[in-house]
Motif scaffolding. Structure first.
Motif, mmCIF file in Angstrom:
data_model
loop_
_atom_site.group_PDB
_atom_site.id
_atom_site.type_symbol
_atom_site.label_atom_id
_atom_site.label_comp_id
_atom_site.label_asym_id
_atom_site.label_seq_id
_atom_site.Cartn_x
_atom_site.Cartn_y
_atom_site.Cartn_z
ATOM 1 N N TRP A 52 0.803 -0.790 0.012
ATOM 2 C CA TRP A 52 -0.225 0.422 -0.410
ATOM 3 C C TRP A 52 0.328 0.904 0.276
ATOM 4 C CZ3 TRP A 52 -4.313 -0.398 -1.577
ATOM 5 C CH2 TRP A 52 -5.539 -0.889 -1.489
ATOM 6 N N TYR A 55 1.852 1.574 -3.588
ATOM 7 C CA TYR A 55 0.172 1.838 -4.050
ATOM 8 C C TYR A 55 0.517 3.469 -4.130
ATOM 9 C CZ TYR A 55 -3.836 2.217 -5.727
ATOM 10 O OH TYR A 55 -4.937 2.362 -6.681
ATOM 11 N N ASN B 6 0.216 -0.147 -11.599
ATOM 12 C CA ASN B 6 0.154 0.528 -10.335
ATOM 13 C C ASN B 6 -1.070 -0.369 -9.991
ATOM 14 O OD1 ASN B 6 1.858 2.621 -10.994
ATOM 15 N ND2 ASN B 6 0.378 4.997 -10.830
ATOM 16 N N GLU B 7 -2.306 -0.167 -10.189
ATOM 17 C CA GLU B 7 -2.994 -1.100 -10.227
ATOM 18 C C GLU B 7 -2.896 -2.287 -9.882
ATOM 19 O OE1 GLU B 7 -6.303 0.100 -9.080
ATOM 20 O OE2 GLU B 7 -5.740 1.649 -9.163
ATOM 21 N N ILE B 9 0.084 -3.535 -8.453
ATOM 22 C CA ILE B 9 1.106 -3.267 -7.068
ATOM 23 C C ILE B 9 -0.794 -2.710 -6.264
ATOM 24 C CG2 ILE B 9 2.128 -1.719 -5.407
ATOM 25 C CD1 ILE B 9 3.388 -0.784 -7.793
ATOM 26 N N GLY B 10 -1.951 -2.331 -6.663
ATOM 27 C CA GLY B 10 -2.949 -1.973 -5.256
ATOM 28 C C GLY B 10 -3.342 -3.437 -5.006
ATOM 29 N N ALA B 13 -1.502 -5.531 -2.618
ATOM 30 C CA ALA B 13 -1.521 -4.917 -1.310
ATOM 31 C C ALA B 13 -2.882 -5.241 -0.975
ATOM 32 C CB ALA B 13 -1.485 -3.208 -1.873
ATOM 33 N N ALA B 14 -4.002 -4.870 -1.907
ATOM 34 C CA ALA B 14 -5.438 -4.689 -1.317
ATOM 35 C C ALA B 14 -5.979 -6.810 -0.890
ATOM 36 C CB ALA B 14 -6.777 -4.686 -2.614
ATOM 37 N N LEU B 16 -3.722 -8.631 0.317
ATOM 38 C CA LEU B 16 -2.806 -8.832 0.945
ATOM 39 C C LEU B 16 -3.244 -8.176 2.660
ATOM 40 C CD1 LEU B 16 0.660 -8.817 0.067
ATOM 41 C CD2 LEU B 16 -0.696 -11.210 1.138
ATOM 42 N N THR B 17 -4.299 -7.448 2.431
ATOM 43 C CA THR B 17 -3.890 -7.015 3.366
ATOM 44 C C THR B 17 -5.514 -7.201 3.860
ATOM 45 O OG1 THR B 17 -4.930 -4.385 2.237
ATOM 46 C CG2 THR B 17 -2.500 -4.691 4.477
ATOM 47 N N TYR B 55 -12.941 7.359 0.192
ATOM 48 C CA TYR B 55 -11.961 8.069 -0.625
ATOM 49 C C TYR B 55 -11.312 6.931 -1.399
ATOM 50 C CZ TYR B 55 -6.987 9.345 -0.779
ATOM 51 O OH TYR B 55 -5.694 10.159 -1.417
ATOM 52 N N VAL B 58 -13.770 8.455 -4.366
ATOM 53 C CA VAL B 58 -13.511 9.339 -4.864
ATOM 54 C C VAL B 58 -12.666 9.324 -5.450
ATOM 55 C CG1 VAL B 58 -15.153 10.833 -3.635
ATOM 56 C CG2 VAL B 58 -12.363 10.649 -3.172
ATOM 57 N N LYS B 59 -11.305 8.491 -5.338
ATOM 58 C CA LYS B 59 -10.483 8.252 -6.194
ATOM 59 C C LYS B 59 -10.275 6.857 -7.239
ATOM 60 C CE LYS B 59 -7.129 10.601 -4.354
ATOM 61 N NZ LYS B 59 -5.829 11.882 -4.716
ATOM 62 N N SER B 61 -10.795 4.642 -7.189
ATOM 63 C CA SER B 61 -9.702 3.894 -7.545
ATOM 64 C C SER B 61 -10.116 1.561 -6.648
ATOM 65 C CB SER B 61 -8.434 3.531 -6.076
ATOM 66 O OG SER B 61 -7.988 2.405 -5.226
ATOM 67 N N SER B 63 -8.903 -1.490 -6.272
ATOM 68 C CA SER B 63 -8.152 -1.823 -4.863
ATOM 69 C C SER B 63 -8.243 -1.237 -4.089
ATOM 70 C CB SER B 63 -6.355 -1.237 -5.452
ATOM 71 O OG SER B 63 -6.151 -2.109 -6.760
ATOM 72 N N MET B 64 -9.035 0.131 -3.511
ATOM 73 C CA MET B 64 -9.598 0.406 -2.370
ATOM 74 C C MET B 64 -10.367 0.325 -2.570
ATOM 75 S SD MET B 64 -7.037 4.318 -1.858
ATOM 76 C CE MET B 64 -7.402 3.937 0.030
ATOM 77 N N ALA B 67 -11.100 -3.694 -1.885
ATOM 78 C CA ALA B 67 -10.151 -4.205 -0.076
ATOM 79 C C ALA B 67 -10.822 -3.666 1.332
ATOM 80 C CB ALA B 67 -8.932 -3.428 -0.376
#
Lengths: 87, 87
Positions: A52, A55, B6-7, B9-10, B13-14, B16-17, B55, B58-59, B61, B63-64, B67
């Motif tokens: 993250w 990212y 980038n996505e 990587i995102g 991250a998503a 894993l967390t 967030y 609105v971004k 994303s 991934s976000m 996750a």
């Protein structure tokens, strides 16, 4: 650098999820009890938070960089306590 | 919708967390022991993750959004276990 409304939401999120780990770190340090913390959780979470952070860097998101850099430290501390107090 | 590097990587991250909380939820459910989990941590984390979800929306994303939506559910489960097993 100007902050737009999205970054205010992001910073709120960053502050909360970063602050959230402080009572956990404090509790674990104080009680020296990490028995109900999951070791695989801490390891997977640490690697995930590192991703993250990357990212956040590539997305140029100050909130994500700020939050994840501090959370990496908190998670490392919890991992250290988990290993130390499990012995 | 095309996925750039980038996505990837995102998404790593998503994944894993998000996966990270599953062994914690399973361990807490299995042992019925949430004693060393911090209640303020769970509450602050839940509110923070809800803000990260907004967030992410609105971004724009994926991934976000992915996750944080799942992590909201995991955190709600841990909060439920914490309250239930502390009684």
């Amino acid at each position: 650098m100007s902050f737009d409304f999205n970054e205010i939401i992001g910073f709120g999120a960053a502050v909360l999820t970063t602050i959230a780990f402080l009572p956990q770190v404090f509790k674990t340090w104080k009680t020296k009890d990490a028995s109900s913390l999951s070791l695989p959780m801490l390891i997977l979470f640490l690697i995930g938070i590192l991703l993250w952070l990357i990212y956040g860097i590539v997305k140029h998101s100050p909130s994500m960089i700020f939050a994840n850099a501090i959370t990496v430290v908190s998670t490392l501390l919890l991992l250290y306590f988990k290993i130390k107090y499990t012995k």
